[in-house]
Design a protein around this motif. Structure first.
Motif, PDB file in Angstrom:
ATOM      1  N   LEU A   2       3.090  -6.758  -8.104  1.00 27.83           N
ATOM      2  CA  LEU A   2       1.753  -6.258  -7.795  1.00 27.83           C
ATOM      3  C   LEU A   2       0.875  -6.266  -9.038  1.00 27.83           C
ATOM      4  N   ARG A   3      -0.370  -6.611  -8.849  1.00 23.97           N
ATOM      5  CA  ARG A   3      -1.315  -6.592  -9.957  1.00 23.97           C
ATOM      6  C   ARG A   3      -1.925  -5.210 -10.172  1.00 23.97           C
ATOM      7  N   HIS A   4      -1.910  -4.381  -9.151  1.00 24.81           N
ATOM      8  CA  HIS A   4      -2.465  -3.041  -9.263  1.00 24.81           C
ATOM      9  C   HIS A   4      -1.798  -2.139  -8.238  1.00 24.81           C
ATOM     10  N   GLU A   5      -2.010  -0.844  -8.402  1.00 25.99           N
ATOM     11  CA  GLU A   5      -1.446   0.117  -7.463  1.00 25.99           C
ATOM     12  C   GLU A   5      -2.218   0.098  -6.148  1.00 25.99           C
ATOM     13  N   PHE A   6      -1.499   0.343  -5.070  1.00 29.60           N
ATOM     14  CA  PHE A   6      -2.137   0.484  -3.766  1.00 29.60           C
ATOM     15  C   PHE A   6      -2.845   1.830  -3.726  1.00 29.60           C
ATOM     16  N   GLN A   7      -4.115   1.834  -3.348  1.00 31.65           N
ATOM     17  CA  GLN A   7      -4.899   3.061  -3.278  1.00 31.65           C
ATOM     18  C   GLN A   7      -5.448   3.205  -1.863  1.00 31.65           C
ATOM     19  N   PRO A   8      -4.754   3.985  -1.022  1.00 36.03           N
ATOM     20  CA  PRO A   8      -5.159   4.088   0.377  1.00 36.03           C
ATOM     21  C   PRO A   8      -6.536   4.722   0.577  1.00 36.03           C
TER      22      PRO A   8
END
Length: 83
Positions: A2-8
């Protein structure tokens, strides 16, 4: 990887704003008639829901000991995670 965190929270905010755009786009295109005040609860409700989800996500990540996302207070993060 992943390039970045998942931010719901951001996902929900974006979905609410896209839905508002679709409602106004349908009105502008002549597909249906939309009163001006219909989009206000959609946008405000979506942003409030996104804020709540973002707050819960931040609490869960801190509780699990994951690194805090960029832009948060590192002193607070170090104090809560023991690092």
């Amino acid at each position: 990887m992943l390039r970045h965190e998942f931010q719901p929270g951001r996902l929900i905010a974006g979905t609410a704003l896209v839905a508002a755009a679709v409602v106004y786009g349908g009105d502008a295109g002549g597909a249906w008639e939309t009163p001006w005040f219909v989009v206000i609860p959609l946008v405000v409700g979506g942003l409030c829901l996104a804020g709540g989800v973002g707050a819960v996500t931040g609490l869960v990540r801190r509780r699990r000991g994951r690194p805090a996302p960029e832009g948060t207070d590192t002193a607070d993060h170090a104090r809560t995670t023991g690092g």
